[in-house]
Structures are given as C-alpha cells and as structure tokens.
Design a protein around this motif. Structure first.
Motif, PDB file in Angstrom:
ATOM      1  N   UNK A  47      71.684  14.001 -16.755  1.00  0.00           N
ATOM      2  CA  UNK A  47      70.825  13.434 -17.796  1.00  0.00           C
ATOM      3  C   UNK A  47      70.604  11.943 -17.564  1.00  0.00           C
ATOM      4  N   UNK A  48      71.656  11.206 -17.229  1.00  0.00           N
ATOM      5  CA  UNK A  48      71.504   9.780 -16.989  1.00  0.00           C
ATOM      6  C   UNK A  48      70.571   9.491 -15.837  1.00  0.00           C
ATOM      7  N   UNK A  49      70.668  10.283 -14.768  1.00  0.00           N
ATOM      8  CA  UNK A  49      69.822  10.076 -13.594  1.00  0.00           C
ATOM      9  C   UNK A  49      68.370  10.435 -13.881  1.00  0.00           C
ATOM     10  N   UNK A  50      68.144  11.589 -14.506  1.00  0.00           N
ATOM     11  CA  UNK A  50      66.768  12.053 -14.721  1.00  0.00           C
ATOM     12  C   UNK A  50      66.045  11.255 -15.803  1.00  0.00           C
ATOM     13  N   UNK A  51      66.738  10.870 -16.865  1.00  0.00           N
ATOM     14  CA  UNK A  51      66.063  10.130 -17.935  1.00  0.00           C
ATOM     15  C   UNK A  51      65.664   8.733 -17.481  1.00  0.00           C
ATOM     16  N   UNK A  52      66.554   8.038 -16.790  1.00  0.00           N
ATOM     17  CA  UNK A  52      66.201   6.703 -16.316  1.00  0.00           C
ATOM     18  C   UNK A  52      65.118   6.767 -15.250  1.00  0.00           C
ATOM     19  N   UNK A  53      65.045   7.899 -14.546  1.00  0.00           N
ATOM     20  CA  UNK A  53      64.015   8.048 -13.525  1.00  0.00           C
ATOM     21  C   UNK A  53      62.644   8.374 -14.071  1.00  0.00           C
ATOM     22  N   UNK A  54      62.536   8.687 -15.361  1.00  0.00           N
ATOM     23  CA  UNK A  54      61.231   9.002 -15.956  1.00  0.00           C
ATOM     24  C   UNK A  54      60.353   7.756 -15.967  1.00  0.00           C
ATOM     25  N   UNK A  55      59.131   7.924 -15.533  1.00  0.00           N
ATOM     26  CA  UNK A  55      58.206   6.794 -15.426  1.00  0.00           C
ATOM     27  C   UNK A  55      57.998   6.118 -16.775  1.00  0.00           C
ATOM     28  N   UNK A  56      58.109   4.786 -16.791  1.00  0.00           N
ATOM     29  CA  UNK A  56      57.820   3.913 -17.929  1.00  0.00           C
ATOM     30  C   UNK A  56      58.768   4.094 -19.125  1.00  0.00           C
ATOM     31  N   UNK A  57      59.020   5.327 -19.524  1.00  0.00           N
ATOM     32  CA  UNK A  57      59.815   5.539 -20.739  1.00  0.00           C
ATOM     33  C   UNK A  57      61.298   5.761 -20.441  1.00  0.00           C
ATOM     34  N   UNK A  58      61.671   5.708 -19.156  1.00  0.00           N
ATOM     35  CA  UNK A  58      63.051   5.983 -18.784  1.00  0.00           C
ATOM     36  C   UNK A  58      64.083   5.152 -19.536  1.00  0.00           C
ATOM     37  N   UNK A  59      63.956   3.810 -19.563  1.00  0.00           N
ATOM     38  CA  UNK A  59      64.952   3.002 -20.291  1.00  0.00           C
ATOM     39  C   UNK A  59      65.036   3.358 -21.774  1.00  0.00           C
TER      40      UNK A  59
END
Length: 624
Positions: free
Chosen positions: A161-173
């Motif tokens: 989850x930490x890897x995939x969410x932060x990797x989401x374009x623009x909204x990751x953080x």
C-alpha cells in the motif's frame, strides 16, 4: 479450541488488530517515504542513496536508546494505558508525516521515521509481555502464532500500500497521508477495547539513566541461561531475515530478471510461508511451548536457503520479466517453493522461541527481558546490514549472500543448541514421540502451571519418560533406575533432562539416599517430579502394586500429587511383552495410537500409595 477462536474473544482480538495495524502503518509510511525519495524528488543516485541508507538507521536508533526505559514502563504501569498513549503518539506522528508528504519535506519525514522507531520501541515490550497475562498457557503458542502471522501479513500489505499509493500520479502524497492517518485512528479505536493488563512490578523504581538501565536490562535478560540463548536465537532470526529481505530487490532484478511485480511476488511468498509456519506451531506442538520445533526450523532455513542458491545463482539472461513471465520460466516454481518454505521454517523457528521466553521468564521481569531482546535484535539487525554491505562490496551476488547466510545459520544454530542442550532434547523427544506414536493427551490442564507437584504414572515401556516429556506442558524431573541412567550415549540425554537416578536399598544405599535428596530439592525449588511407583516395567501388562516411596517423598515435602495413566503402550516394541521369546515384539502398525490421561491433583494428606494405585488403574481402564 482452535487458535482462530481467539480472534473472536475480547481478551485477544483488540490487541491483535492494534498490533497488526501498527505494523501496517510502520511499513506503509517507510515504503511511501522511500518511493518519494527515490522516484519523486529528482535526486541524483548519490543523494537518494544517502537518504535510503539513513532511513533504517534512524528507525532502529530508538531501540538502542529507549528499549530499557520502555521495559521499565511496561512493568510499572498498567499496559493498556501505555498502549493508548502510544497510539495517540502514532496519530500525531502521522499528522506530521502528512505535512511532510504533501510538502515533499524530507527532513521532516526523517524526524517522523525516528518517531515511528520510538513508537515501536515502546510498544515492543508490551506486545509480547501482555500475551501471558491475556492467554492461558495452552493458548500461548497459538496466540504467538496468530500475532506473528498477523504481523507478517500486515508488513506485506503495508509495503504494498505504501509503495502503490505514493506512486499514484499527483495524488500519491495525499493518498499516503490519508491512509496512514486513518489507520492510526482505527488502531487507537481498536486499542480502546483491550482489557486491562495490570502492572507486574508497580513498585519498580524508574531509572532515567538510559545507558545504566540498558546494561541492567541486559544483565536481567542474561540471568537465565536458557532465556538468554532463546533471545540470541530470536536475534539471529532477525539477522537472517534482514539479510534476506535486504537482498531480495537485487536478487529479483539480477538473478531472477524480474520487475517490481516479481519483487512483490517473492515478498508475498515469503510472507505467506511465514504465516503458515507460525500457525502450524500450535498444531505441531500440541498447544504447548515446544522448543523442539526450533532445531527443525533452523534445519529448514539452511536446507532451503542452500537449495535457493542452487536453484538459480547466475545473472539472468533476460531483464524486466513480469510475475507471470517469471513463473513460466524453467525452475521458477522451485524458487517459489524455496522462498515459501524458508518463510514457513522461519515461523517454526521463531514462534516457539517467543513463547518459551514468555513462559520461562519471571512475570515481573518479562517486559524488561523483552526490552533486552529488542536491544539484541537491533544489534543483530545492524550487523546484518553490515554483513550484506560488506559481502556486496567484496563482489558477492545476492544469491551468494543468501547461500553464505544459510551456511552461517548452521554454525550459529549449532552454537546456541550446544549451549542449551534442552533445545536438542526437546527436538529428540518431540521427533521420537511424533514419529512412533499418535498421542492423545487428556486432562493436561490438571498439571499446575507453577509450583511443585509430584506426578505418578504407570510404567509400561522404556519410552514412557520420553512420551511424557514430549507431552507435558512443563518440564519435569524423572526418577529412573540408575543402571538405565548410566547406559553409554543415553546418559547424556538423561543428564540433559535432569533425570534423577535411583537404586534399590540393597543395591546401592548411597544412590538411593541421593535420589531422595534430589527429589526433595527439586520440589523445594518448585519443580515437577515424575515417578513410576511400580518400581519397574510391567511384565504382563497389569499395573503392579505401588511401592511406598511416594509416601516417603510426601512425608518429607508435602506437595500435590497428580495421578496419570498411559494407555495403549503394552505390546509395543519398547514394552516387555514377548520377552519370554528372547526378542522384542515388532510393532503391528506405524504410529500407533496411545493416550495419556491426567487426573486432578490429590492433596498430600490423602495421597497414599494404595489410593493412588487404585486411581491410576481407574484412569488406565481396560486399554493396557
């Protein structure tokens, strides 16, 4: 009752979810931070490497600085209060992390990483010290297995989850911030339902001197040789696991030729294997603390670690394979099986060690001993990082580092088992009992969990003590005929088990007197002592009259007496049946069913030889 039934009980379930959510958040935050630094800040390789190598050091530093203080708090203060403070601290840390994620403020995130290390440092002694307060002794292995399984799965899910969410374009953080704060809040709500766990040493005087208290905690942990070596075994598990996990990304890319999906696959296989091994401990151990599984786990780590190297250790001819392409390749299923079995044997190795420490350590010192364990774990984790970096600098590949760790495991495990022969003794008795027989034990709850007691049992075969050793939940001192005790090769086994040799009055009065003194001393120390009052193996399957030795023991040291009966052993190759033919009777079937029946304790004033004999006859019934 199955260990999974604990998940429906308040005394365990809220704590289980609290610790699992904490493990999830630790890893989700750390992986999100690493993705941010490595891929989204535009740093060069050198700058990114500084941050990624600094991160583990900042997380582990609080374990060195504050573990001793955390152990004191866990002894002195009611544990659920501390858990709630820790969860509020986690929420605050995740709010600060949210600011760091959104603003791309790495320095702030590194401060949060240190805070999460402090969070884990304070929570650690409570995590394992609260289980013996919440669970019965028969539930301790199953509860530890569930906690280990939950932790491993939570770590895996947190990393994904930490890897995939932060990797989401623009909204990751924003996604990473919302998820970590949300999980921290849910963890706090879960901890509100944990029942009270009273302080085990409320009178303890808190020592604010971190370094002085750390030395004291290490001395407390070292006081019991068996506990100390179990702690060393747990720390070695962290060394081995750290080496494995640290090398997996390089191993995936260079040796397997895989992309990030293959890395996720190998992590998943290892984690699932760990969960299976942890859960299997309860079934294999018969719901008791069975350290005989530890050598089996150590053997599996080496065997499948070595096989992983021979399965594939060269440079991959193709790079960038997805997980499906990897599984279609030649030999890939063997690698997948090796990774899962390494995880499974890791579970068999570490869960009994944790349960052993919890069961053996004094309750009023357990939190500090867990703190000492955490300090040693931190030392070995740092050593593992140095080991991996050093071998990498010398030009060794990830597969070769795995191979070296697997071979080193033989030396380290052998050293620990040599220091504490009890591990090998339990492995021998557990293996023998579970290979030759299928034992059903009934009434083990009647054996006192602490304090002295005299166990009396009928004597059917030469392996009676070994079967009892393999099934009793507490160690017992067995009184045995001195000529058998002195048999070459076996004498080491009997001495390791602290058996008490005894002789007849006419054979050797000195040995007989030494036996009475040893029995009395063992009972005075709060141990269990097991005797076979018939005085010899049955020659016809019937129970012989009980001799008055039991009454002599009780006259000197009045303790509860627990009647027991073994069923189904007469006629086995280890009994005296067919001895008139001058040979041992061969077993009619493999893994024959035998039973151990335990009755409620008898008070010493009512424990007469004739009455105990009648009770054991009744327990045995017609099943000789």
């Amino acid at each position: 009752m199955s260990q999974f039934a604990l998940l429906g009980q308040r005394r365990f379930a809220p704590f289980f979810w609290t610790q699992a959510l904490a493990a999830f958040n630790d890893n989700a935050f750390r992986c999100a931070l690493l993705v941010l630094v490595a891929f989204q800040l535009g740093l060069d390789d050198h700058a990114a490497a500084i941050y990624t190598n600094l991160a583990p050091a900042l997380f582990i530093l609080p374990f060195f600085l504050f573990s001793a203080s955390a152990g004191q708090l866990a002894e002195k203060i009611e544990k659920t209060r501390i858990i709630r403070w820790v969860k509020w601290f986690e929420i605050a840390a995740m709010v600060i992390a949210a600011v760091g994620f959104v603003m791309h403020h790495v320095s702030l995130l590194l401060v949060v990483l240190f805070m999460m290390g402090l969070h884990s440092t304070v929570f650690g002694p409570i995590k394992y010290a609260i289980l013996p307060q919440a669970l019965k002794s028969a539930e301790l292995v199953g509860g530890n297995g569930l906690v280990e399984m939950g932790t491993q799965l939570a770590i895996l899910l947190g990393m994904i989850v930490g890897t995939t969410t932060m990797g989401a374009a623009e909204i990751g953080p924003w996604l990473a911030a919302c998820i970590t704060i949300g999980v921290a809040v849910v963890g706090y709500l879960a901890c509100r339902a944990i029942p009270a766990a009273p302080a085990t040493a409320p009178e303890l005087k808190f020592n604010p001197n971190t370094f002085g208290e750390t030395a004291r905690v290490i001395r407390i942990t070292h006081a019991d040789r068996a506990v100390w070596n179990a702690v060393l075994g747990i720390s070695w598990f962290w060394f081995f696991g750290t080496v494995l996990i640290a090398q997996l990304p390089i191993y995936t890319r260079e040796t397997l030729g895989g992309d990030n999906t293959v890395y996720t696959l190998v992590l998943t296989l290892f984690t699932i294997g760990s969960g299976i091994g942890a859960l299997a401990c309860e079934k294999l151990s018969g719901k008791r603390v069975e350290i005989g599984l530890v050598p089996l786990g150590a053997f599996g780590l080496t065997a499948f670690g070595v096989d992983l190297y021979f399965a594939r250790h060269g440079v991959a001819p193709v790079r960038g394979l997805g997980w499906l392409g990897f599984l279609r390749g030649a030999g890939s299923w063997r690698i997948a099986l090796d990774l899962m079995l390494i995880g499974a044997f890791a579970g068999l190795y570490v869960v009994p060690l944790f349960a052993f420490v919890q069961a053996r350590a004094p309750r009023e010192k357990l939190s500090r001993i867990i703190a000492g364990n955490n300090i040693m774990n931190a030392v070995l984790i740092v050593a593992a990082a140095g080991f991996g970096l050093g071998m990498g600098a010398l030009g060794f590949s990830a597969a070769e580092i795995f191979f070296a760790a697997a071979l080193l495991n033989i030396l380290v495990a052998g050293y620990i088992f040599t220091l504490v022969p009890e591990f090998i003794l339990h492995f021998f008795t557990w293996t023998l009992a579970n290979t030759l027989y299928r034992v059903r034990a009934d009434g083990l709850r009647h054996i006192p969990e602490e304090g002295p007691a005299l166990l009396v049992c009928n004597h059917v075969s030469f392996v009676d003590p070994l079967l009892l050793m393999a099934n009793l939940r507490r160690p017992a001192r067995f009184v045995m005929y001195y000529r058998i005790f002195n048999i070459p090769l076996l004498k080491f086994l009997f001495k390791t088990a602290k058996a008490i040799p005894i002789a007849g009055q006419k054979e050797d009065p000195a040995v007989l007197q030494q036996a009475w003194d040893a029995v009395d001393a063992a009972l005075a120390d709060g141990e269990l002592v097991c005797i076979f009052p018939e005085g010899a193996l049955t020659r016809d399957g019937a129970i012989a009259p009980f001799r008055p030795g039991v009454e002599k023991i009780l006259a000197r040291r009045p303790v509860p007496v627990v009647p027991m009966a073994l069923r189904g052993l007469w006629g086995s190759m280890w009994s005296r049946r067919d001895s008139a033919l001058g040979r041992a009777r061969l077993p009619r079937r493999f893994r024959a069913r035998v039973e151990l029946v335990v009755d409620a304790p008898v008070s010493p004033e009512h424990a007469r030889a004739a009455a105990l004999e009648a009770r054991v006859r009744e327990l045995r019934g017609d099943m000789a």
